[in-house]
Design a protein around this motif. Structure first.
Motif: not given
Length: 224
Positions: A188-214
């Motif tokens: 079900a999630d094959f094409f919607t699951y968030k995939y991340s594989d960071y490199r040293l230079e990868t720009p990224r936000a502090r949170n992993v998910w768009e709507s982080p839990a409190p």
């Protein structure tokens, strides 16, 4: 339920000869999950297409079977592929390994056709479902690593992995870890699951998910 992706095509490859075996059960569960999410999913058994191994192409032609049909007409047009295999001697089945090995005959060399094939091999989403008699978590690590390396080599994303235990046909359904449910979620999630594989230079936000839990409150003992 995640948003539907009817334009995405998921190919499910079963590397076991058992039509009612545990690898097939995992693949069927993933197909049900994908179709429920609006994804086009096709399940194929590798031994319907592969009858031989990769020869020395300098001295012998490829086996006269349906591998070219499988690779060119099913695998290359797919947006993602889920590989379902039993664990044989802590590796993938011979049919499954032959699927990857035989691809060499289509992308090796120079010219427009190998270039086209290599371009279409790249950028897919890949997943893995394995069935084994052992519940030992490390039993499948060699296969996981091999799929990871194939993903790296083809600039693809390895998005999920399910391991179910069972020996009798269909016994994977009795695994208390509920791998059939996990396979359905993976489909079900094959094409919607968030995939991340960071490199040293990868720009990224502090949170992993768009709507982080409190943020969880901490108790004096350090437990949330």
């Amino acid at each position: 339920m995640n948003s539907h992706h009817p334009e995405k095509r998921l190919l499910i490859l079963v590397g076991s000869p058992r039509r009612d075996g545990n690898s097939a059960a995992l693949g069927a569960a993933a197909q049900r999950g994908a179709e429920a999410a609006g994804t086009s999913a096709t399940l194929l058994f590798l031994d319907d297409y592969i009858q031989g191994f990769l020869p020395d192409l300098r001295h012998a032609p490829a086996p006269d079977d349906r591998y070219a049909e499988l690779f060119l007409e099913h695998f290359l047009p797919s947006d993602g592929t889920l590989v379902c295999t039993p664990i044989y001697w802590y590796g993938m089945s011979a049919q499954t390994k032959a699927f990857f090995d035989r691809s060499f005959s289509h992308y090796a060399g120079e010219g427009p056709e190998p270039a086209r094939v290599k371009a279409r091999m790249a950028g897919k989403r890949l997943g893995l479902a394995v069935a084994s008699e052992e519940t030992y978590p490390g039993a499948a690590l060699g296969i996981v690593h091999q799929i990871q390396e194939y993903a790296r080599y083809t600039h693809s994303d390895f998005v999920g992995y399910v391991h179910g235990a069972g020996n009798l046909r269909g016994e994977v359904a009795a695994d208390p870890r509920r791998p059939l449910d996990a396979a359905a979620r993976l489909g079900a999630d094959f094409f919607t699951y968030k995939y991340s594989d960071y490199r040293l230079e990868t720009p990224r936000a502090r949170n992993v998910w768009e709507s982080p839990a409190p943020a969880l409150r901490s108790t004096p003992g350090g437990l949330p």
